[in-house]
Design an enzyme around this catalytic site. Structure first.
Site, PDB file in Angstrom:
ATOM      1  N   GLU A 178       0.698  -1.185   0.085  1.00  0.00           N
ATOM      2  CA  GLU A 178       0.097  -0.268  -0.030  1.00  0.00           C
ATOM      3  C   GLU A 178       0.912   1.171  -0.001  1.00  0.00           C
ATOM      4  O   GLU A 178       0.973   2.149   1.141  1.00  0.00           O
ATOM      5  CB  GLU A 178      -0.996   0.124   1.404  1.00  0.00           C
ATOM      6  CG  GLU A 178      -2.042  -1.133   1.208  1.00  0.00           C
ATOM      7  CD  GLU A 178      -3.161  -1.007   2.360  1.00  0.00           C
ATOM      8  OE1 GLU A 178      -2.848  -0.314   3.131  1.00  0.00           O
ATOM      9  OE2 GLU A 178      -4.132  -1.753   2.113  1.00  0.00           O
ATOM     10  N   GLU A 213      -5.301  -8.677   0.518  1.00  0.00           N
ATOM     11  CA  GLU A 213      -5.971  -8.451   1.923  1.00  0.00           C
ATOM     12  C   GLU A 213      -7.561  -8.411   1.581  1.00  0.00           C
ATOM     13  O   GLU A 213      -7.690  -7.574   0.952  1.00  0.00           O
ATOM     14  CB  GLU A 213      -5.301  -7.367   2.787  1.00  0.00           C
ATOM     15  CG  GLU A 213      -3.998  -7.425   3.031  1.00  0.00           C
ATOM     16  CD  GLU A 213      -3.446  -6.126   4.043  1.00  0.00           C
ATOM     17  OE1 GLU A 213      -4.339  -5.249   4.404  1.00  0.00           O
ATOM     18  OE2 GLU A 213      -2.456  -6.174   3.952  1.00  0.00           O
TER      19      GLU A 213
HETATM   20  C1  FCB Z   1      -4.543  -2.321   5.520  1.00  0.00           C
HETATM   21  C2  FCB Z   1      -3.017  -3.025   6.013  1.00  0.00           C
HETATM   22  C3  FCB Z   1      -3.031  -3.710   6.950  1.00  0.00           C
HETATM   23  C4  FCB Z   1      -4.118  -3.543   7.855  1.00  0.00           C
HETATM   24  C5  FCB Z   1      -5.666  -3.404   7.149  1.00  0.00           C
HETATM   25  C6  FCB Z   1      -6.858  -3.532   8.239  1.00  0.00           C
HETATM   26  O1  FCB Z   1      -4.541  -0.908   4.988  1.00  0.00           O
HETATM   27  O2  FCB Z   1      -2.324  -3.322   4.933  1.00  0.00           O
HETATM   28  O3  FCB Z   1      -1.810  -3.788   7.777  1.00  0.00           O
HETATM   29  O4  FCB Z   1      -4.066  -2.815   8.961  1.00  0.00           O
HETATM   30  O5  FCB Z   1      -5.427  -2.474   6.569  1.00  0.00           O
END
Ligand code: FCB
Length: 448
Positions: A166, A353
């Site tokens: 990110e 994620e």
């Molecule tokens: C993302 C992050 C991860 C976690 C999630 C909820 O932005 O990459 O580390 O905090 O959000």
């Protein structure tokens, strides 16, 4: 009832990040990271929480791998703490730190779990912040040296690599809003940092190819789908700009070798400029093996006279929200995947994620009946599956998170895990959503 079945070799994973779970913040020669410094500074993190102990995974990784094995997790995405390897960010290697990741990786392999490494998940060595952090181009070389050490040590056995997690969040939350480490608030710095993170990705990808590695490498972006809050042309234009600043700002350099014109103009109008050598774009736009993104929510966008765009909830109460106050919008995952498929040449896609924070409680039987989380997962995976059916090259899914952990500026107040962690005792309990995931993995799908 219908059955949702995923492709045969679909990757069922779970994800964490070093600072959020490891603890052992000053053990075995580890150096200070910007998150150590940030969380130790009063006022930055909810109730003064820190990652000093976190889930104590550094000492409990064997138990955690055992839990993953029990759940049948096929692949585990974890990040490497750079200051554990190079306490000063560069120079002298800390063998003990490297040894931890070797032990972790070997045990994963022995347990039949495919390791997937993130090289940068936000814990820059503080020593490098002291020389300007990501604004300093030299840091992109130090990152490449650190990455080379990791790839040379683990490249033979780790088939999947994420360079940067990110870059938008690292740049903007850390350098514009000041709510993540290193807590800076400056727009020009932000754009420079974003660029240097992309450049670091490019340098490490080039290195990976030069080292003749057999695995796959990509970047992990935070993406959501943006919908206009109305059919007013001003809102539609604002939507395009809003996605431009978060999405296209990173996607276009990676796939087209240039920043998007409209967003460049937007920043020029705000009198923010930054510069970089044109040849950077050659490095940044090298072909990746996959595009990964983290998806949690989507936004509705409205025109705003001052900033150009703003996010609103067009029908308050209509959509559920998670504990983060993020709208639950699974359709956005489908729309996003199809958009990437269309606009960026049908890339291989990994959801690196996806998951949700909810208030979890242990009931009188010792169980955590997190029905909402399971529903969230079912809905999102259903839309992911629909995208596969419609031709997108979606290869895998990493659930965030394996276990409750340190949620950055929210400390331990938000629980994303499919494994509950009692932060006092470090006891782990698999939540009902974890058992649901176990079954889903075993059946390569689920019934809806
Ligand atoms: C993302 C992050 C991860 C976690 C999630 C909820 O932005 O990459 O580390 O905090 O959000």
């Amino acid at each position: 009832m219908s059955k949702i079945v995923f492709p045969k070799d679909f990757i069922w994973g779970s994800a964490t990040a070093a600072y959020q779970i490891e603890g052992a913040y000053n053990e075995d020669g580890k150096g200070e990271s910007i998150w150590d410094r940030f969380s130790h500074t009063p006022g930055n993190v909810f109730e003064g929480h820190t990652g000093d102990v976190a889930c104590d995974h550094y000492h409990r990784y064997e138990e955690d791998i055992q839990l993953m094995k029990e759940l049948g997790i096929k692949s585990y995405r974890y990040s490497i703490s750079w200051p554990r390897i190079f306490p000063d960010g560069k120079g002298k290697l800390n063998e003990k730190g490297l040894d931890f990741y070797k032990r972790l990786t070997n045990l994963l392999l022995e347990s039949g779990i495919t390791p997937a490494i993130t090289l940068y998940h936000w814990d820059l060595p503080q020593k490098l912040q002291d020389i300007g952090g990501w604004t300093n181009r030299d840091v992109t070389d130090y990152f490449t040296e650190f990455s080379e050490t990791i790839i040379r040590s683990l490249g033979d056995v780790v088939p999947m690599w994420f360079t940067i997690n990110e870059p938008f969040i690292a740049a903007f939350l850390g350098h514009l809003f000041g709510i993540h480490a290193p807590g800076i608030k400056d727009m020009r710095t932000t754009l420079q940092v974003g660029h240097n993170l992309l450049l670091s990705h490019g340098k490490v990808l080039k290195l990976y190819r030069e080292l003749n590695q057999k695995g796959q490498m990509g970047i992990s972006l935070n993406l959501s789908y943006k919908y206009p809050a109305s059919d007013d042309p001003a809102d539609i234009a604002a939507t395009n700009l809003s996605f431009g600043t978060v999405g296209r700002w990173f996607l276009d350099p990676l796939y087209k070798g240039q920043y998007p014109e409209d967003v460049l103009r937007y920043y020029e109008n705000m009198k923010v400029s930054f510069s970089y050598p044109e040849e950077d774009m050659k490095l940044i736009s090298q072909p990746m093996d996959f595009l990964a993104f983290n998806y949690y929510s989507s936004e509705f966008v409205k025109h705003d006279d001052e900033m150009g765009f703003t996010h609103i909830d067009p029908e308050p109460g209509k959509f559920e929200e998670t504990e983060m106050n993020w709208l639950v919008y699974p359709q956005g995952l489908y729309d996003l995947i199809m958009y990437l498929d269309r606009e960026y040449g049908k890339p291989n896609i990994i959801i690196s994620e996806n998951g949700a924070a909810y208030k979890d409680e242990i009931n009188s039987n010792g169980r955590i009946e997190d029905v909402k989380r399971t529903k969230y997962l079912i809905d999102h995976l259903s839309h992911a599956h629909r995208a596969i059916q419609d031709g997108a090259n979606l290869k895998g899914y990493y659930l965030w998170s394996l276990m409750d952990n340190f949620e950055w500026s929210f400390g331990y107040s938000k629980r994303f895990g499919i494994i509950y962690v009692d932060h006092e005792t470090q006891k782990r309990i698999i939540k009902d959503s974890g058992y649901w995931y176990k079954e889903t993995i075993a059946n390569n799908g689920f019934d809806i």
